[in-house]
Design a protein around this motif. Structure first.
Motif, PDB file in Angstrom:
ATOM      1  N   ILE A   1      42.410  29.592  36.680  1.00 28.93           N
ATOM      2  CA  ILE A   1      42.367  30.235  35.361  1.00 28.93           C
ATOM      3  C   ILE A   1      43.708  30.953  35.175  1.00 28.93           C
ATOM      4  O   ILE A   1      44.199  31.586  36.112  1.00 28.93           O
ATOM      5  N   ILE A   2      44.277  30.859  33.980  1.00 30.20           N
ATOM      6  CA  ILE A   2      45.500  31.629  33.715  1.00 30.20           C
ATOM      7  C   ILE A   2      45.276  32.502  32.475  1.00 30.20           C
ATOM      8  O   ILE A   2      44.780  32.027  31.457  1.00 30.20           O
TER       9      ILE A   2
ATOM     10  N   LYS B   1      48.445  19.244  33.431  1.00 31.07           N
ATOM     11  CA  LYS B   1      48.808  18.857  34.787  1.00 31.07           C
ATOM     12  C   LYS B   1      47.899  19.494  35.842  1.00 31.07           C
ATOM     13  O   LYS B   1      47.432  18.825  36.755  1.00 31.07           O
ATOM     14  N   ASN B   2      47.660  20.779  35.675  1.00 29.12           N
ATOM     15  CA  ASN B   2      46.907  21.501  36.713  1.00 29.12           C
ATOM     16  C   ASN B   2      45.428  21.636  36.388  1.00 29.12           C
ATOM     17  O   ASN B   2      44.684  22.218  37.166  1.00 29.12           O
ATOM     18  N   LYS B   3      45.019  21.156  35.216  1.00 28.24           N
ATOM     19  CA  LYS B   3      43.612  21.262  34.779  1.00 28.24           C
ATOM     20  C   LYS B   3      43.134  22.716  34.813  1.00 28.24           C
ATOM     21  O   LYS B   3      42.064  23.025  35.325  1.00 28.24           O
ATOM     22  N   THR B   4      43.961  23.586  34.278  1.00 25.42           N
ATOM     23  CA  THR B   4      43.610  25.009  34.284  1.00 25.42           C
ATOM     24  C   THR B   4      42.848  25.378  33.013  1.00 25.42           C
ATOM     25  O   THR B   4      42.958  24.716  31.990  1.00 25.42           O
ATOM     26  N   SER B   5      42.109  26.479  33.114  1.00 29.05           N
ATOM     27  CA  SER B   5      41.483  27.075  31.925  1.00 29.05           C
ATOM     28  C   SER B   5      42.302  28.323  31.621  1.00 29.05           C
ATOM     29  O   SER B   5      42.778  28.988  32.543  1.00 29.05           O
TER      30      SER B   5
ATOM     31  N   PRO C   1      31.215  26.951  31.897  1.00 30.39           N
ATOM     32  CA  PRO C   1      32.090  28.090  31.623  1.00 30.39           C
ATOM     33  C   PRO C   1      32.667  28.648  32.924  1.00 30.39           C
ATOM     34  O   PRO C   1      31.944  28.822  33.911  1.00 30.39           O
ATOM     35  N   VAL C   2      33.966  28.869  32.942  1.00 34.40           N
ATOM     36  CA  VAL C   2      34.571  29.485  34.127  1.00 34.40           C
ATOM     37  C   VAL C   2      34.645  31.004  33.941  1.00 34.40           C
ATOM     38  O   VAL C   2      34.671  31.750  34.905  1.00 34.40           O
ATOM     39  N   ILE C   3      34.641  31.409  32.669  1.00 38.34           N
ATOM     40  CA  ILE C   3      34.569  32.845  32.361  1.00 38.34           C
ATOM     41  C   ILE C   3      33.442  33.045  31.365  1.00 38.34           C
ATOM     42  O   ILE C   3      33.341  32.313  30.374  1.00 38.34           O
ATOM     43  N   GLU C   4      32.587  34.019  31.653  1.00 38.30           N
ATOM     44  CA  GLU C   4      31.487  34.312  30.749  1.00 38.30           C
ATOM     45  C   GLU C   4      31.411  35.825  30.571  1.00 38.30           C
ATOM     46  O   GLU C   4      31.245  36.557  31.553  1.00 38.30           O
TER      47      GLU C   4
ATOM     48  N   ARG D   1      42.255  33.070  42.446  1.00 40.68           N
ATOM     49  CA  ARG D   1      42.021  31.870  41.628  1.00 40.68           C
ATOM     50  C   ARG D   1      42.396  32.111  40.157  1.00 40.68           C
ATOM     51  O   ARG D   1      42.228  31.251  39.324  1.00 40.68           O
ATOM     52  N   ILE D   2      42.859  33.345  39.893  1.00 43.09           N
ATOM     53  CA  ILE D   2      43.263  33.684  38.518  1.00 43.09           C
ATOM     54  C   ILE D   2      44.756  33.994  38.504  1.00 43.09           C
ATOM     55  O   ILE D   2      45.251  34.737  39.347  1.00 43.09           O
ATOM     56  N   GLY D   3      45.463  33.450  37.533  1.00 42.41           N
ATOM     57  CA  GLY D   3      46.873  33.809  37.361  1.00 42.41           C
ATOM     58  C   GLY D   3      46.997  34.688  36.130  1.00 42.41           C
ATOM     59  O   GLY D   3      46.202  34.555  35.193  1.00 42.41           O
ATOM     60  N   PHE D   4      47.947  35.596  36.139  1.00 42.84           N
ATOM     61  CA  PHE D   4      48.101  36.531  35.028  1.00 42.84           C
ATOM     62  C   PHE D   4      49.569  36.577  34.652  1.00 42.84           C
ATOM     63  O   PHE D   4      50.400  36.942  35.468  1.00 42.84           O
ATOM     64  N   LEU D   5      49.878  36.177  33.424  1.00 46.14           N
ATOM     65  CA  LEU D   5      51.261  36.306  32.957  1.00 46.14           C
ATOM     66  C   LEU D   5      51.343  37.533  32.058  1.00 46.14           C
ATOM     67  O   LEU D   5      50.729  37.573  30.993  1.00 46.14           O
TER      68      LEU D   5
END
Lengths: 252, 251
Positions: free
Chosen positions: B171-172, B199-203, B11-14, B91-95
């Motif tokens: 993470i996005i 492509k970016n293997k993001t979660s 888990p990348v977010i818990e 390391r986190i993106g936020f849209l």
């Protein structure tokens, strides 16, 4: 305690915290030099025409209004000195600061308020950019340094306005007028008046930024923030002026 | 093909027991537990005001939770220094729902703003190349010198996405990425989200009311009701589930 009184105290507490944060962040790197210069240009250079017109009218009107009274005593020759003293000690700093409170503080509050409402401030925060440092510190520092310069400029233009006012009814050479102005001015006339302009600049930036940063959600709050910034900044300018005059009176 | 989440179990977010209230009698979150696995797209569904955005804002450290624990990359984001939180934020993106483009900056400046600050080793030329590449990825290379006020809603979302991606987040968090867009543009944005994941293997956590977007992008769906998670599963499983209220989302 009524909710209104409670709000006043909590607002005062919050704005003090906001101001303390300014001094903490000011000395911490990274320094946003580029944005600071941009803000100096926006607050200083772009306010020049407004300050010039106001300064000129202040000098001209003051001369025209004071002339009949002084002429009644046969003391017309005191007019340049009196106008210069009134302008430099009181009128130019306060009027310029009030003009800037209306122009700059409201502009900052509206700009930052709309950034808050449209989540632009949050966007900075999630990109690990300190929005307080980038937006507030640069603006507060810019107004703190630019308002004294604008006041100095208003002093010069105001004195020139006085010269034009003098020449409407009499004929005095520019050099003679300037000579009379400097004759009546002392260092103690300029120093306290200059020091208080830094405080004026500081509160204009501080209140503008605080109101913008604390704007509630919704577009209506942007207008409220701008309006409230002008009212609070103008009132604070008068309070600082009163304190500054009292302190000057004690020491000089 | 979506990546199989079962093979990516870290888990990348818990989140455990997350509570948040806004004033008295306004409890928005009442004990949320969720995990996001590596390379997984988790879709959060729920009625408006059910606290979906509050969850992702808590993860990004924009809102402080009252109680509970949030771990991002195995680091609890409570009680950490601002510097440490900023390291995680990088390391986190936020849209954002509104895209939150900086109005006073052009598209180029919007993208350069975070990049220049966090990649000081890059030259101006390299920054420009990265911006151009990122804009090409979202299909808007021609908008580079436009101001946000000149862009349509869909273009703003894409530029917002490009700005989010420019720091290469792992993470996005998407806050209603397709809201207010026509169905064609919505589908294009959903496909973009999916291609980014591949492509970016993001979660990702994707908050949406757009069921087509949820179906296309979501590996797993969570449904929020009254401040708690009331259903969890794949799109198909939830659509065919027994709970009438849950099924009503899929109508």
């Amino acid at each position: 305690m009524t909710p209104d009184t409670k709000n006043i105290f909590s607002d005062a507490g919050n704005i003090t915290k906001f101001a303390l944060r300014f001094f903490i962040e000011l000395f911490k790197p990274p320094y946003e030099i580029k944005e600071f210069i941009r803000q100096c240009f926006r607050t200083g250079y772009k306010s020049l025409p407004l300050v010039a017109i106001t300064g000129f009218i202040m000098g001209l009107v003051l001369t025209l209004q004071s002339r009949p009274t002084l002429a009644g005593f046969g003391a017309e020759s005191w007019l340049p000195g009196m106008v210069a003293l009134s302008l430099i000690r009181e009128i130019a700093p306060v009027i310029t600061a009030l003009i800037c409170a209306g122009n700059i503080a409201s502009g900052i509050a509206a700009e930052l308020g709309s950034m808050k409402v449209t989540e632009q401030i949050d966007a900075m925060e999630v990109s690990a950019i300190n929005p307080y440092k980038y937006l507030a510190v640069t603006r507060i520092l810019a107004t703190t340094l630019m308002i004294p310069i604008l006041v100095f400029f208003a002093d010069l233009v105001g004195v020139f306005g006085g010269y034009v006012g003098m020449n409407i009814h009499s004929d005095i050479s520019f050099m003679r007028y300037v000579d009379k102005v400097f004759e009546s001015l002392d260092f103690v006339d300029i120093l306290p008046a200059t020091i208080k302009t830094f405080f004026f600049g500081f509160v204009i930036g501080l209140i503008g930024c605080y109101k913008g940063f604390t704007a509630a959600n919704g577009t209506e709050s942007v207008g409220k923030a701008a309006n409230s910034a002008v009212v609070s900044a103008s009132l604070t300018i008068f309070i600082i002026d009163m304190l500054a005059v009292q302190i000057t009176d004690l020491f000089f | 093909m979506k990546p199989d989440p079962s093979t990516q179990d870290n888990p990348v977010i818990e989140i455990k027991g997350l509570y948040k209230s806004f004033g008295e009698n306004n409890d928005v979150l009442k004990g949320i537990d969720l995990t996001v696995k590596k390379t997984e797209n988790l879709v959060l569904l729920g009625k408006s005001g059910s606290g979906k955005s509050v969850i992702i804002k808590c993860i990004a450290g924009l809102i402080e939770a009252d109680k509970g624990e949030i771990k991002v990359f195995d680091t609890s984001i409570f009680d950490i220094t601002n510097a440490k939180l900023n390291e995680i934020r990088l390391r986190i993106g936020f849209l954002f729902q509104s895209s939150a483009l900086y109005d006073s900056m052009s598209v180029r400046e919007n993208l350069a703003f975070p990049l220049a600050r966090h990649s000081k080793e890059l030259t101006e030329e390299e920054i420009n190349l990265t911006i151009e590449k990122e804009l090409e990825n979202v299909g808007l290379a021609e908008a580079i010198d436009k101001m946000p006020s000149e862009l349509s809603g869909g273009m703003r979302k894409r530029i917002g996405l490009a700005r989010t991606l420019i720091l290469k987040p792992e993470i996005i968090l998407y806050d209603e990425p397709t809201t207010g867009l026509d169905s064609i543009t919505s589908r294009e944005i959903s496909e973009l989200i999916l291609s980014i994941q591949k492509k970016n293997k993001t979660s990702s956590i994707i908050i949406t009311h757009d069921m087509a977007c949820a179906k296309l992008t979501g590996d797993r769906l969570l449904i929020l009701k009254d401040g708690v998670i009331c259903a969890e599963g794949s799109y198909d499983a939830l659509e065919k589930g027994e709970d009438k209220w849950v099924r009503s989302f899929f109508v």
